[in-house]
Design an enzyme around this catalytic site. Structure first.
Site, PDB file in Angstrom:
ATOM      1  CG  ASP A  58       1.892   2.737   5.874  1.00  0.00           C
ATOM      2  OD1 ASP A  58       1.585   2.697   7.079  1.00  0.00           O
ATOM      3  OD2 ASP A  58       2.110   3.797   5.265  1.00  0.00           O
ATOM      4  N   GLY A  91       6.326   7.315   0.897  1.00  0.00           N
ATOM      5  CA  GLY A  91       7.211   7.528   2.051  1.00  0.00           C
ATOM      6  C   GLY A  91       7.935   6.251   2.458  1.00  0.00           C
ATOM      7  CB  CYS A  93      -0.873   0.006   1.249  1.00  0.00           C
ATOM      8  SG  CYS A  93      -1.633  -1.586   1.618  1.00  0.00           S
ATOM      9  CB  CYS A 109      -1.444   6.992  10.510  1.00  0.00           C
ATOM     10  SG  CYS A 109      -2.428   7.138   9.053  1.00  0.00           S
ATOM     11  CB  ALA A 124       0.267   6.036  -3.356  1.00  0.00           C
ATOM     12  N   PRO A 125       1.805   7.793  -1.031  1.00  0.00           N
ATOM     13  CG  PRO A 125       2.328   9.893  -0.135  1.00  0.00           C
ATOM     14  CD  PRO A 125       1.532   8.656   0.143  1.00  0.00           C
TER      15      PRO A 125
END
Ligand code: SAM
Length: 457
Positions: free
Chosen positions: A184, A122, A117, A237, A119-120
């Protein structure tokens, strides 16, 4: 620390605050105070392959080459940002580096890594640096977001990344294939409440539930792709237990994983938790304890990889002998690379990864692979922007060093009136390539990608 304008900051949802009661590390008063304070933490991770001058700012303790900035500058107006000299990344999420250090270690040569997963980008840019001698497959299912991912990976410049735009289910035939998988996961985003007012207004219990179900589905779909002894890293997050510890509990029910504990320094302020039923270790980041945003991460090792897979390949188009000679005299390379063609474009990837790329191409939609060198037009080669951004040795090209104002003009794709050697020039700022320009007797053509030009004044 920067203080943002807190005017009209939405109130944290009461149901959200209620749902966090009793979770280890959660303190309502401190949590509400830090969200009201408007404090912003800004951090960057420097690209080790591009050698931007080291800053003297405070380092992020758990990640190599990472620093906090005292306030948010205009990244858009910094040419080194466009050169891929650094990535602006939230500090807590950089903890992935420490997780890899503790669970994978230094021996990364030849490892295949999936960022499902992505994008963007990091985590993928971090992975590209950590696994500089491995292969990183950076996947994003949403098409529009996959384009942003390509842009960021291009700027980072690593030749060892393949960007794909596929649904997680399309990986299912790559059984027992990856040494490391990072998920992520898409989540309800409460960890970003301090930065993002929309995340507050969009939060709902129902969305937390849907996210949790989706997270479990993504994890269970991808688990067969991990090798025996391979490492799985799961992060969100979100502060919600349903998306964090409860998801760990459910994947542990598969009996396929060991949960891995991590060592923490006391002054990092990271809180270790254990899932209710299976005792899986999770690591929580609260902004009043840790210098970063809300984050959750957990690591696993796979017990059994199952049957070794057989991976059929799609033959990528080879380039002709003449094309190879033209390209090799345009760009003499150190190291062993495989050359292949997509449409008119000639690309390279480390020889070691060519067969893997062909296996991936059989199943996945490849958006970018290795480095695009350019296209041949008659006897000329038109270099691609990816080549300018790459870590390859480009010292054979004429370098055109620009000052900051000129660099911004170049990045806005405006005309430049500077004398230089005729032909292809590698435009640079502070020694870092920004892109190509072709110098003609009476003008200079700006080859900065139209879609990426700076629009802001
Ligand atoms: N790893 C990224 C980084 O560090 O920059 C951030 C990833 S973001 C938290 C989650 C990503 O998952 C989003 O880009 C989103 O588009 C993608 N996504 C959404 N639904 C998905 C699904 N069903 N399967 C896989 N990825 C999904």
């Amino acid at each position: 620390m920067e203080v943002a304008n807190t005017y009209l900051r939405p109130v944290l949802p009461a149901l959200f605050i209620e749902s966090l009661q009793g979770i280890k590390g959660f303190e309502q008063t401190a949590f509400e105070a830090i969200h009201l304070s408007g404090e912003q933490v800004v951090s960057i991770r420097i690209n080790p392959a591009k050698k931007v001058e080291r800053t003297t700012n405070e380092p992020v303790a758990w990640c190599k080459d990472a620093y906090y900035l005292p306030k948010r500058p205009s990244f858009t107006l910094d040419p080194l940002f466009h050169a891929g000299g650094y990535y602006v990344q939230e500090a807590s999420s950089m903890f992935l580096w420490e997780v890899l250090r503790q669970t994978v270690g230094d021996n990364t040569s030849g490892l295949k890594v999936l960022d499902l997963c992505a994008a963007p980008g990091g985590k993928s840019t971090l992975l590209a640096s950590y696994f500089a001698d491995g292969l990183v497959v950076s996947n994003e299912v949403i098409k529009a977001r996959a384009s942003i991912l390509v842009e960021n990976i291009t700027k980072w410049g690593s030749a060892n990344v393949v960007v794909t735009n596929s649904d997680p289910s399309h990986f299912s035939l790559l059984v027992n294939y990856f040494d490391v998988i990072v998920i992520d996961a898409p989540c309800s985003g409460s960890g970003l409440f301090r930065k993002d007012n929309d995340a507050i207004t969009e939060w709902s219990e129902n969305n937390v539930r849907l996210c949790s179900q989706r997270q479990e589905r993504i994890l269970m779909d991808i688990l067969p792709c991990l090798k025996q002894g391979g490492k799985l890293v799961y992060s969100t997050c979100s502060y919600s237990r349903e998306e964090d510890e409860d998801v760990l509990d459910r994947v542990m029910e598969s009996e396929e994983l060991w949960s891995l504990p991590l060592k923490l320094a006391d002054n990092w302020g990271i809180v270790e938790t254990e899932s209710e039923h299976k005792g899986a270790y999770g690591y929580r980041f609260y902004p009043y304890l840790t210098k970063g945003e809300g984050f959750f991460i957990a690591a696993f090792s796979k017990k059994d990889g199952g049957m070794e897979g057989f991976y059929s390949e799609t033959k990528l188009m080879a380039i002709s002998k003449i094309e190879q000679e033209t390209i090799k005299s345009f760009l003499p390379l150190d190291g062993s690379y495989s050359y292949f063609k997509q449409g008119d474009s000639i690309k390279i990837i480390a020889e070691e990864w060519f067969s893997s790329l062909q296996a991936l191409a059989k199943l996945l939609y490849i958006k970018k692979a290795g480095i695009e060198v350019g296209t041949i037009k008659g006897k000329d080669v038109i270099p691609h922007h990816e080549l300018a951004m790459s870590h390859l040795n480009l010292s054979g090209f004429t370098a055109l060093e620009l000052d900051e104002q000129q660099a911004l003009q170049y990045l806005r794709r405006q005309d430049l009136f500077i004398e230089s050697t005729l032909g292809w020039n590698l435009v640079k700022h502070c020694g870092l390539p920004l892109g190509w320009a072709k110098v003609l007797p009476n003008r200079m053509n700006n080859y900065y990608p139209q879609a990426w030009r700076i629009l802001k004044d």
